[in-house]
Design an enzyme around this catalytic site. Structure first.
Site, PDB file in Angstrom:
ATOM      1  N   CYS A  31      53.852 122.384  45.165  1.00  0.00           N
ATOM      2  CA  CYS A  31      52.438 122.772  45.109  1.00  0.00           C
ATOM      3  C   CYS A  31      52.341 124.290  45.080  1.00  0.00           C
ATOM      4  O   CYS A  31      53.331 124.999  45.229  1.00  0.00           O
ATOM      5  CB  CYS A  31      51.677 122.214  46.312  1.00  0.00           C
ATOM      6  SG  CYS A  31      52.247 122.857  47.895  1.00  0.00           S
ATOM      7  N   CYS A  34      53.667 126.089  48.028  1.00  0.00           N
ATOM      8  CA  CYS A  34      55.123 126.279  48.011  1.00  0.00           C
ATOM      9  C   CYS A  34      55.469 127.578  47.289  1.00  0.00           C
ATOM     10  O   CYS A  34      56.354 128.320  47.723  1.00  0.00           O
ATOM     11  CB  CYS A  34      55.811 125.108  47.315  1.00  0.00           C
ATOM     12  SG  CYS A  34      55.633 123.528  48.161  1.00  0.00           S
ATOM     13  N   ASP A 441      38.609 126.626  17.349  1.00  0.00           N
ATOM     14  CA  ASP A 441      39.392 126.902  16.149  1.00  0.00           C
ATOM     15  C   ASP A 441      38.686 126.215  14.982  1.00  0.00           C
ATOM     16  O   ASP A 441      37.950 125.250  15.180  1.00  0.00           O
ATOM     17  CB  ASP A 441      40.805 126.343  16.329  1.00  0.00           C
ATOM     18  CG  ASP A 441      41.638 126.479  15.071  1.00  0.00           C
ATOM     19  OD1 ASP A 441      41.678 127.574  14.509  1.00  0.00           O
ATOM     20  OD2 ASP A 441      42.234 125.472  14.653  1.00  0.00           O
ATOM     21  N   ASP A 643      44.005 122.979  17.731  1.00  0.00           N
ATOM     22  CA  ASP A 643      44.876 121.862  17.344  1.00  0.00           C
ATOM     23  C   ASP A 643      46.250 122.300  16.864  1.00  0.00           C
ATOM     24  O   ASP A 643      47.091 121.460  16.559  1.00  0.00           O
ATOM     25  CB  ASP A 643      44.212 121.043  16.227  1.00  0.00           C
ATOM     26  CG  ASP A 643      44.305 121.726  14.879  1.00  0.00           C
ATOM     27  OD1 ASP A 643      44.132 122.968  14.831  1.00  0.00           O
ATOM     28  OD2 ASP A 643      44.558 121.038  13.873  1.00  0.00           O
ATOM     29  N   ASP A 647      47.212 128.144  18.140  1.00  0.00           N
ATOM     30  CA  ASP A 647      46.186 128.164  19.186  1.00  0.00           C
ATOM     31  C   ASP A 647      46.786 128.124  20.586  1.00  0.00           C
ATOM     32  O   ASP A 647      46.061 128.250  21.577  1.00  0.00           O
ATOM     33  CB  ASP A 647      45.250 126.947  19.029  1.00  0.00           C
ATOM     34  CG  ASP A 647      44.548 126.922  17.681  1.00  0.00           C
ATOM     35  OD1 ASP A 647      44.104 127.992  17.229  1.00  0.00           O
ATOM     36  OD2 ASP A 647      44.452 125.843  17.077  1.00  0.00           O
TER      37      ASP A 647
END
Length: 755
Positions: A31, A34, A441, A643, A647
């Site tokens: 986590c 940590c 985009d 996509d 990007d």
């Protein structure tokens, strides 16, 4: 092959202020808390001037003085609190991946086996409390759950305590250990309570269930986190391991690591470009969609630039290496994605912070209760004080706290999946409803993402010979290597019954093609090519060409015997739902921006069609990420929808990243949300789902704590002086269970919500 991780050896001569920098994989982090612990432990090691943890890539970067501290000292410091460093320079990446996989499989096994042992304990504890030897059976079954499958909670809690720290492991170990120890005492010595007129309750089921639930939560978290670095691995995989080095008239295959600036390299058909450079000879088409996002491969001739990771199509060429190693555009993309991913902290960090305060407070209250009863409780002070001590710890059991976020996320993610929205983590759900700026985009997001023939118009003279001319056009384009030819072939495929035999077929790179059929010459190509061939363009076709060009269509002519007989419009069509989705988002007060690597005229046309006022054209990948940073610097919560590989930097940098389901694997891996159908109309639904899920998480945290806020003082005995009421540990256990039921039930309410 050596990894990128470099453990510097200690130089023979060092000044007192000389420093070295090293990056090493860390294991054992589960986590954000940590990551903070790792940073603080290493940073406090004498000789270390700076320590930074990238939680996304599970790596630690340290600046240190090799004369004062060695890498092995840092490793020992982390091992003392339950973490470890991989200092094997040869196989660091492989060791890290194998360690993570082994940890996940071990956690999965622990969760399953502990659950199987806990089930009969719960059944006996809840329904067969008077079963002969029932307490002994429950003790035998719950002991391995706590001290074998859940031993890490106790080990980690002890290690944290040695350094004056507390986390969720501390609370789990303290509550389950006390409940188990109290239950064992009551099982071995029930007469102690019977002599005092009390029933010796046991809480084996409570302690075992807590361990199982926390293990399950960690398993879910680990599974979600396991895919974090897969995007980086795929990006790295875009670079070939070997290249063709040209030396004089010969070529030989060498490792990419040996390439230097100025080397001449050969790229054959279907191969990836290994480094950045400039074409010195040959022609081809290169798929640069990972850089520009545009679906049409780009013509490459002498003097043109090529980039690492792009894919050569049908031709071959030689080029001069200009940027190698970490200087290439692909390497920069990888670094930016890593940096942007590592800068984010999961929502669970809030729970860890709360637990860090909650644990010592609860323990102090329990001790105060015990001491107070010992002093003021009279002859029953020890009995009542011990009961109060245990009851406070039992009612403060972290089960509900551990379930508050995961259950809401599980239901929210399931709800999203039903609607075609894949959600990876809690952070994206926490942030999405707060968006006030959204970057889209163009290609593949607002548009379909592939060139198609949107129109085919014949000249007045050719209309009556369409079938014959279609067959000729189909046959010519079928032989052409130009990427747009594929769009024409797809368009005519169902309309043409058979190809015709052509003669004298010739392709002029990047311009057009010519061929003969039955003695007549035919040409297919761009307006520039037609002009060079002095092709006559009828007025009705010329007017249409000008109109299509204004609408950002790519225009292709088809000519017969020196005269144009047809004109085709090729475009990347705007999705039917894009305009409606964008309007819906604007009504929610979200500013919409469009960024694209395409030309300004095409960008303006698409923006106009969907109602976007703010757009930029000819944008490079790093410029998209810079634009996200610019909006963030203005205080905006930024979402990015894309996509393609181009990007990925911007997706990683954005507060909320959303990929289209039909996009590249890299974009989908980097993004925190994926729209399976690539329909932008799912975006408003995703934002509403975010708001509902965040509300559920907040409500869950409220229910997780309200029992403690009310129950802990009662468990400590504050009502006893007034009503002679002391909360029974069994009631405390029921209250703890009720808080868990409340949390789960509240999360399940999400299923009934309409998006």
């Amino acid at each position: 092959m050596k990894s990128d991780i470099d453990i510097p050896t200690e130089p023979k001569k060092l000044t007192d202020n000389a420093t070295s920098q090293v990056s090493m994989p860390v294991t054992g982090m589960t986590c954000a808390a940590c990551a903070v612990s790792v940073e603080s432990m290493v940073a406090n090691t004498p000789g270390v001037s700076q320590a930074n943890v990238n939680f996304a890539t599970q790596t630690l970067q340290v600046t240190y003085n090799p004369k004062q501290v060695k890498v092995i000292d840092m490793q020992k410091a982390l091992q003392s609190v339950g973490y470890d460093l991989i200092i094997d320079t040869e196989n660091a990446q492989e060791i890290q991946e194998q360690t993570q996989q082994n940890h996940y499989q071990a956690l999965k096994k622990k969760t399953l086996l502990s659950g199987l042992l806990t089930l009969p304990v719960v059944i006996i504890g809840m329904f067969f409390m008077d079963l002969p030897y029932g307490n002994w059976i429950m003790m035998a079954l719950s002991a391995p759950v706590l001290f074998y499958f859940g031993r890490n909670f106790f080990v980690n809690a002890f290690r944290q305590a040695r350094h004056g720290k507390a986390n969720m492991d501390t609370l789990v170990a303290l509550s389950t250990g006390t409940a188990f120890a109290f239950s064992v005492f009551n099982t071995l010595n029930p007469a102690f309570w019977h002599a005092r007129g009390l029933h010796p309750h046991v809480y084996y089921e409570a302690s075992a269930v807590v361990i199982v639930f926390i293990l399950l939560g960690k398993l879910l978290e680990e599974r979600a986190k396991s895919n974090t670095s897969s995007a980086i691995k795929k990006l790295i995989g875009l670079q070939p391991k070997t290249v063709w080095l040209v030396e004089g008239n010969s070529e030989r295959e060498v490792a990419i690591s040996t390439i230097q600036k100025g080397n001449t390299l050969l790229v054959r058909a279907g191969e990836k470009v290994p480094v950045d450079g400039e074409v010195s000879s040959g022609t081809s088409f290169v798929d640069e969609s990972m850089i520009t996002g545009e679906p049409v491969p780009v013509s490459k001739q002498t003097g043109d630039k090529v980039f690492a990771g792009t894919i050569n199509q049908k031709g071959s060429f030689r080029f001069i290496a200009e940027k190698v190693g970490s200087e290439t555009l692909l390497a920069q993309i990888i670094k930016l994605v890593q940096d942007a991913q590592g800068s984010k902290a999961p929502v669970q960090k809030l729970v860890d912070k709360i637990a860090g305060i909650f644990v010592p407070v609860v323990f102090v209250i329990a001790l105060i209760s015990l001491v107070t009863w010992l002093i003021l409780g009279g002859e029953n002070g020890l009995t009542q004080g011990l009961l109060a001590f245990v009851t406070v710890l039992v009612i403060a059991c972290p089960c509900a706290l551990g379930l508050a976020t995961p259950t809401a996320i599980m239901v929210g993610v399931g709800k999203g999946a039903e609607q075609g929205i894949l959600i990876k983590d809690a952070e994206s759900l926490e942030q999405a409803y707060r968006l006030n700026a959204l970057i889209l985009d163009k290609t593949g997001t607002i548009t379909e993402g592939k060139p198609v023939v949107s129109d085919l118009v014949w000249s007045n003279e050719a209309r009556f010979r369409q079938e014959e001319l279609k067959a000729i056009l189909f046959s010519i384009e079928k032989q052409s290597e130009h990427p747009l030819a594929e769009a024409v072939v797809r368009y005519l495929h169902e309309q043409v019954s058979a190809s015709v035999a052509l003669n004298n077929f010739e392709s002029i790179t990047g311009s057009g093609v010519t061929a003969n059929w039955q003695g007549r010459p035919y040409q297919v190509g761009s307006p520039k090519y037609m002009q060079a061939q002095q092709i006559l363009i009828p007025d009705e076709i010329a007017d249409l060409a000008n109109s299509w060009a204004e609408e950002a269509h790519t225009v292709i002519y088809f000519a017969e015997e020196g005269k144009a007989v047809a004109i085709l419009a090729i475009s990347d069509k705007v999705k039917e739902t894009s305009a409606k989705a964008i309007q819906s988002l604007k009504e929610q007060g979200i500013e919409i921006y469009m960024l694209t690597g395409d030309n300004a005229r095409t960008a303006a046309s698409v923006a106009r069609q969907v109602g976007i006022q703010h757009f930029q054209a000819e944008v490079m990948p790093h410029e998209k990420a810079d634009f996200v940073k610019k909006l963030q610097s203005e205080g905006k919560i930024v979402g990015m929808v894309g996509d393609g590989i181009n990007d990925s930097q911007a997706l990683a940098q954005a507060n909320v990243s959303i990929a289209m389901g039909k996009g590249s694997d890299i974009a989908i891996d980097v993004a925190k949300m994926t729209l399976i159908t690539s329909d932008l109309q799912l975006l408003p639904k995703a934002l509403k789902l975010s708001r509902l899920t965040v509300n559920a998480i907040r409500q869950n945290l409220f229910w997780a704590f309200i029992y403690n806020l009310i129950g802990i003082p009662i468990a400590a005995g504050v009502l006893y002086p007034f009503y002679e009421f002391l909360l029974d540990p069994m009631i405390a256990g029921a209250a703890m269970a009720l808080s868990s039921v409340s949390v789960v039930g509240n999360s399940l309410r999400l299923k009934a919500k309409k998006l």
